[in-house]
Scaffold this active site. Structure first.
Site, mmCIF file in Angstrom:
data_model
loop_
_atom_site.group_PDB
_atom_site.id
_atom_site.type_symbol
_atom_site.label_atom_id
_atom_site.label_comp_id
_atom_site.label_asym_id
_atom_site.label_seq_id
_atom_site.Cartn_x
_atom_site.Cartn_y
_atom_site.Cartn_z
ATOM 1 N N GLY A 37 10.927 7.842 11.393
ATOM 2 C CA GLY A 37 12.208 6.645 11.256
ATOM 3 C C GLY A 37 11.629 5.589 10.175
ATOM 4 O O GLY A 37 10.691 5.272 10.270
ATOM 5 N N ASN A 177 14.368 5.107 -4.302
ATOM 6 C CA ASN A 177 13.745 5.975 -4.928
ATOM 7 C C ASN A 177 14.792 6.762 -6.010
ATOM 8 O O ASN A 177 15.971 6.283 -6.062
ATOM 9 C CB ASN A 177 13.040 7.163 -4.228
ATOM 10 C CG ASN A 177 14.002 8.091 -3.302
ATOM 11 O OD1 ASN A 177 15.281 8.294 -3.780
ATOM 12 N ND2 ASN A 177 13.540 8.710 -2.349
ATOM 13 N N GLY A 249 7.368 6.701 0.239
ATOM 14 C CA GLY A 249 8.338 5.589 -0.330
ATOM 15 C C GLY A 249 8.066 4.527 0.951
ATOM 16 O O GLY A 249 8.175 3.449 0.558
ATOM 17 N N ASP A 250 7.943 5.131 2.155
ATOM 18 C CA ASP A 250 7.744 4.068 3.376
ATOM 19 C C ASP A 250 6.619 3.224 3.207
ATOM 20 O O ASP A 250 6.610 1.960 3.660
ATOM 21 C CB ASP A 250 7.886 4.762 4.746
ATOM 22 C CG ASP A 250 9.187 5.187 4.989
ATOM 23 O OD1 ASP A 250 10.199 4.866 4.434
ATOM 24 O OD2 ASP A 250 9.383 6.186 5.671
HETATM 25 P P1 ADP Z 1 9.888 8.754 -1.708
HETATM 26 O O1 ADP Z 1 8.802 8.982 -0.826
HETATM 27 O O2 ADP Z 1 10.857 7.923 -1.173
HETATM 28 O O3 ADP Z 1 10.381 10.015 -2.035
HETATM 29 P P2 ADP Z 1 8.848 8.276 -4.090
HETATM 30 O O4 ADP Z 1 8.589 9.689 -4.381
HETATM 31 O O5 ADP Z 1 9.238 7.683 -5.374
HETATM 32 O O6 ADP Z 1 9.469 7.910 -2.828
HETATM 33 O O7 ADP Z 1 7.253 7.653 -4.066
HETATM 34 C C1 ADP Z 1 6.983 6.170 -3.574
HETATM 35 C C2 ADP Z 1 5.714 5.781 -4.324
HETATM 36 O O8 ADP Z 1 4.612 6.740 -3.775
HETATM 37 C C3 ADP Z 1 5.971 5.863 -5.970
HETATM 38 O O9 ADP Z 1 6.222 4.798 -6.426
HETATM 39 C C4 ADP Z 1 4.260 6.103 -6.117
HETATM 40 O O10 ADP Z 1 3.696 4.696 -6.104
HETATM 41 C C5 ADP Z 1 3.608 6.862 -5.008
HETATM 42 N N1 ADP Z 1 3.395 8.272 -5.318
HETATM 43 C C6 ADP Z 1 4.467 9.207 -4.942
HETATM 44 N N2 ADP Z 1 4.033 10.439 -5.487
HETATM 45 C C7 ADP Z 1 2.869 10.212 -5.930
HETATM 46 C C8 ADP Z 1 1.883 10.886 -6.828
HETATM 47 N N3 ADP Z 1 2.237 12.468 -7.135
HETATM 48 N N4 ADP Z 1 0.963 10.446 -7.374
HETATM 49 C C9 ADP Z 1 0.841 9.148 -7.328
HETATM 50 N N5 ADP Z 1 1.331 8.072 -6.392
HETATM 51 C C10 ADP Z 1 2.762 8.856 -6.060
#
Ligand code: ADP
Length: 304
Positions: A37, A177, A249-250
């Site tokens: 959640g 995101n 993201g969380d």
């Molecule tokens: P969600 O989990 O909502 O899909 P994101 O994929 O945008 O969100 O990821 C959230 C944050 O996690 C990014 O802003 C970054 O700081 C970190 N992050 C995600 N994937 C990577 C990665 N492969 N390498 C480094 N940091 C990452």
């Protein structure tokens, strides 16, 4: 410091060689339950770093989840347990190739109401940062945003195509995101900084006060209504050994709330940089809440 108005969902995850077809019963080879959640995840991410947190929600499965939140030092005094509704659950099937089927029944999370906001006034008065998402009723979320005087972060996830403008306008920061930004603005999938900039401008035009878009391995960008020319990119930490990006993201949003509450004198790009560090830790570790770091497990928060 941090108040979360949001969802708690229990994940039931079955792993099988492939996904079942409609009507088919398939043997799986592993089963796990997990605490999820978006609301509870973000709350735990902030609590792990050391924020004093409180969570507002409705729950029934309930006792196990409440225990889990208590063990993370989350104040659960205002989480209501109701007898007539099931706890929010996500039924997830994952195949060996990583594909998944997910059915979510938000259950008791749907009962969160405007009355709950009024009853928890003491929490709203005390908190420095409020976080909301879209897994609880929108009218109650709007009430929560309006009842709060500090910094509010609205994570419009899961995204909807016709996000009510009142909600967008009521939050200090809209944080989403790239996929959610594309759905909210009705644009193509965002994969470059230029596309992210266009989406941010669109979200500011829709009434957002400030926007942060997370871009996975590219980090995050932000823009502010007060300074329309500002478009700042804060790169992610370079991670070569990504294990599991669920909950990144969380982790980012919980950490952002923690750093904004604890270091209000610092500029946002430093809060975002620190949130990138926390999210990078989470992608290098398995699980959702299990992958969130404590403050001393994160390197290079030197700017603080
Ligand atoms: P969600 O989990 O909502 O899909 P994101 O994929 O945008 O969100 O990821 C959230 C944050 O996690 C990014 O802003 C970054 O700081 C970190 N992050 C995600 N994937 C990577 C990665 N492969 N390498 C480094 N940091 C990452």
């Amino acid at each position: 410091d941090v108040l979360v108005f949001g969802s708690a969902i229990v994940d039931f995850v079955a792993y099988a060689n492939r996904l079942p077809k409609a009507g088919e019963t398939l043997h799986g080879h592993k089963f796990m339950t997990g605490f999820g959640g978006k609301g509870a995840n973000q709350c735990v991410a902030a609590a792990r770093l050391g924020a004093s947190t409180a969570m507002l929600g409705d729950d029934t499965w309930g006792n196990n989840y409440l225990e889990q939140l208590r063990s993370e030092n989350v104040n659960v005094d205002f989480i209501k347990q109701c007898k007539n509704e099931t706890t929010g659950i996500a039924q997830i099937c994952v195949s060996d190739s990583g594909e998944n089927h997910i059915v979510i029944v938000v259950g008791a999370n749907n009962l969160l109401s405007r009355d709950d906001v009024i009853q928890a006034k003491v929490l709203f008065d005390r908190a420095k940062v409020l976080i909301c998402q879209f897994e609880t009723p929108l009218d109650a979320t709007l009430e929560a945003l309006r009842a709060f005087n500090g910094i509010s972060i609205l994570n419009t996830a899961p995204a909807v195509e016709d996000t009510p403008v009142d909600l967008i306008k009521s939050a200090t920061i809209l944080c989403l995101n790239e996929t959610e930004a594309a759905i909210t603005t009705g644009s193509e999938q965002i994969s470059t900084l230029t596309q992210a900039k266009v989406a941010m401008e669109h979200l500011l035009e829709m009434g957002a006060n400030n926007v942060i878009i997370t871009l996975g391995a590219m980090g995050a960008v932000y823009a502010r209504r007060e300074e329309p020319e500002t478009f700042i990119h804060v790169p992610a930490v370079k991670v070569n050994d990504v294990v599991d990006t669920t909950g990144a993201g969380d982790a980012f949003i919980g950490a952002l709330a923690y750093f904004m509450a604890h270091y209000p004198e610092f500029p946002w790009h430093q809060h975002i940089g620190a949130a990138n560090q926390v999210a990078a830790y989470s992608v290098r570790h398995p699980g959702t809440q299990a992958s969130f770091p404590k403050l001393d497990q994160v390197n290079k928060l030197t700017e603080f």
